[in-house]
Structure formats: structure tokens, C-alpha cells
Design an enzyme around this catalytic site. Structure first.
Site, PDB file in Angstrom:
ATOM      1  N   ASP A   1       1.352  10.883  -1.004  1.00 26.41           N
ATOM      2  CA  ASP A   1       1.897  11.973  -1.704  1.00 26.41           C
ATOM      3  C   ASP A   1       0.857  12.452  -2.825  1.00 26.41           C
ATOM      4  OD1 ASP A   1       4.092  11.828  -0.076  1.00 26.41           O
ATOM      5  OD2 ASP A   1       5.447  11.352  -1.223  1.00 26.41           O
TER       6      ASP A   1
ATOM      7  N   ASP B   1      15.171  17.825   5.670  1.00 29.46           N
ATOM      8  CA  ASP B   1      15.390  16.693   4.346  1.00 29.46           C
ATOM      9  C   ASP B   1      17.068  17.003   3.912  1.00 29.46           C
ATOM     10  OD1 ASP B   1      12.619  16.544   4.357  1.00 29.46           O
ATOM     11  OD2 ASP B   1      12.386  18.228   2.946  1.00 29.46           O
TER      12      ASP B   1
END
Length: 250
Positions: free
Chosen positions: A12, A133
Site C-alpha cells: 500500500d 469493500d
């Protein structure tokens, strides 16, 4: 669909650094590395052939923010790279896939503009992943900042015939916390769709890998492993070995 579980180590990116967030909160970022390309190379040398990269700044901004770091990762990791974060139009999809990214993950744009996903999947077969998500079973968007009233299964149904290669299911409430993967919700989603599912959010240790690896025939394609690898509670080589063995301990 592969026969064995795919392990996706996660990188990330925030301001060029390798970080992990807790529950998707940009203010709760832990920096793990200043050299994303070196980290990608380490993962490849450990045996990983798939990599999951997220442009966190891009996810919030709605456009690419860590392009230089991603380009460096592409050069360092000769395997399959999956990229998400801020990919919200065809220009972004075209751009990343032309720069060596293997698969792009579309999240917010998939929710707001399903036709984009269908167009992209037709143009790039086998290269489009839809991010689902969720918090408490409901879809979140815009870097997990906004909660919708659409359920996970309803979201999946929108793309049943779109030709996407996989659904990336993330339990936002577990992401970065190492509470254990929400295998029950992940398997429920896999049972509700014919699209392969990638699990993400909360992977704690080898136990999560063993469980998911036993369900590849039930629609589980892979799992994203982030903080657990960085903190040392999950050994990447061991995870890869378990995945190859279908969940059986060595």
C-alpha cells in the site's frame, strides 16, 4: 481459476512509502518501508508471483498519486501485479495496463458507473477486478470513507455477466487489524456468485491461509496478505507452501 490459492502480498502506497492502514484510516498509517520496489523484489525472491498494490493517495484523490513508485515496482517484480486506488475512468485503466500492470482493481467507479466495468472487461479480458469493500455487509466507497445502502451480494450481482476476472472482497472493519479474515462472509459471497473471490482484510496468521486454501473449489481464488507479513505473524514462504498444498500443513 487456479487450482491452488493465490497469495497476494500487499504493498500500500502513501506519499511514496509502503504503509499499512488500520480500518482504512489514512490518519492511522504505519510506515514499513521507504523503498517499495525493494520490498516488491523481496516478495518475488521469497516465491510470490502475484502482488497487490494500492495507491492509497489515489483512492482518496480519485486519480493516480504514486505513479513513480508503481513504475519502480513493475520493474522490480516480474510476476502478476494487481493495482487499485483511484482508477475511475477508461483513461486510467488504459494507462496502467499499458505500463506493465497486469490487472486493475475498480472500486468506487464500479459502484457509481457499472458500465465502465463492462466496457473495460470487454476491452481487457482477464484483467479487470471489481473491489467489493464492505463494513457490516454493506458496500463502502471513496477510499472506504462513504457507506452505501447496497449489500455485498447485490453489488456482486451487478457484475455477474460483465466478464470481470475476480471480485476483491475486503472487510473494512478488519483491514490492518489482524483480527483474522472474515472467512464466513467471504465464503458466503463466493457461494452467491460464479465470479472468483479474493479475500482481504484482517489476515492474522497461517490459520487463515489454511482455511481459505481448502476452499479454492468453492470459488476462493486468492488472499491479500498485508500487515501480518510486515509484522512477522505470517511467514510468506510458509503461506505460499500451504497454498500449494491446498491448506494442509507441511
Amino acid at each position: 481459476m487456479t487450482d491452488s490459492l493465490i497469495i497476494f502480498p500487499a504493498i500500500d502506497l502513501k506519499e511514496g512509502h509502503v504503509v499499512r492502514l488500520s480500518e482504512g484510516d489514512m490518519d492511522r498509517a504505519t510506515i514499513y518501508d521507504d523503498d517499495p520496489a525493494a520490498r516488491a523484489r523481496q516478495f518475488y525472491e521469497a516465491g510470490a508471483r502475484y502482488l497487490h498494490v494500492v495507491d492509497l493517495d489515489g483512492a482518496f484523490a480519485g486519480h493516480a498519486m504514486n505513479a513513480a513508485a508503481v513504475d519502480a515496482i513493475v520493474k522490480a517484480f516480474p510476476g502478476t501485479i494487481e493495482l487499485g486506488g483511484g482508477i475511475r475512468d477508461m483513461n486510467a485503466i488504459d494507462g496502467w495496463l499499458s505500463r506493465g500492470i497486469s490487472r486493475v482493481v475498480i472500486g468506487t467507479a464500479a459502484f457509481e458507473n457499472p458500465d465502465l466495468v463492462k466496457e473495460a472487461a470487454q476491452k481487457y479480458p482477464g484483467q479487470i477486478v471489481v473491489a467489493v469493500d464492505a463494513r457490516d455487509g454493506m458496500v463502502t466507497t471513496k477510499g472506504w470513507a462513504e457507506q452505501s445502502e447496497i449489500s455485498v451480494t447485490d453489488m456482486a450481482e451487478r457484475f455477474a455477466d460483465a466478464g470481470v476476472v475476480a471480485l476483491l472482497y475486503t472487510d473494512v472493519g478488519r483491514d490492518g487489524l489482524k483480527k483474522g479474515c472474515n472467512s464466513e462472509a467471504t465464503l458466503a459471497l463466493a457461494a452467491a456468485t460464479d465470479i472468483p473471490v479474493i479475500a482481504s482484510g484482517g489476515v492474522k496468521d497461517i490459520g487463515d491461509i489454511e482455511l481459505l486454501a481448502r476452499h479454492t473449489k468453492d470459488g476462493i481464488e486468492g488472499v491479500i496478505c498485508g500487515r501480518a507479513i510486515y509484522d512477522g505473524s505470517l511467514d510468506l514462504k510458509a503461506a505460499l507452501a500451504i497454498a500449494r498444498q491446498g491448506g494442509a500443513s507441511a
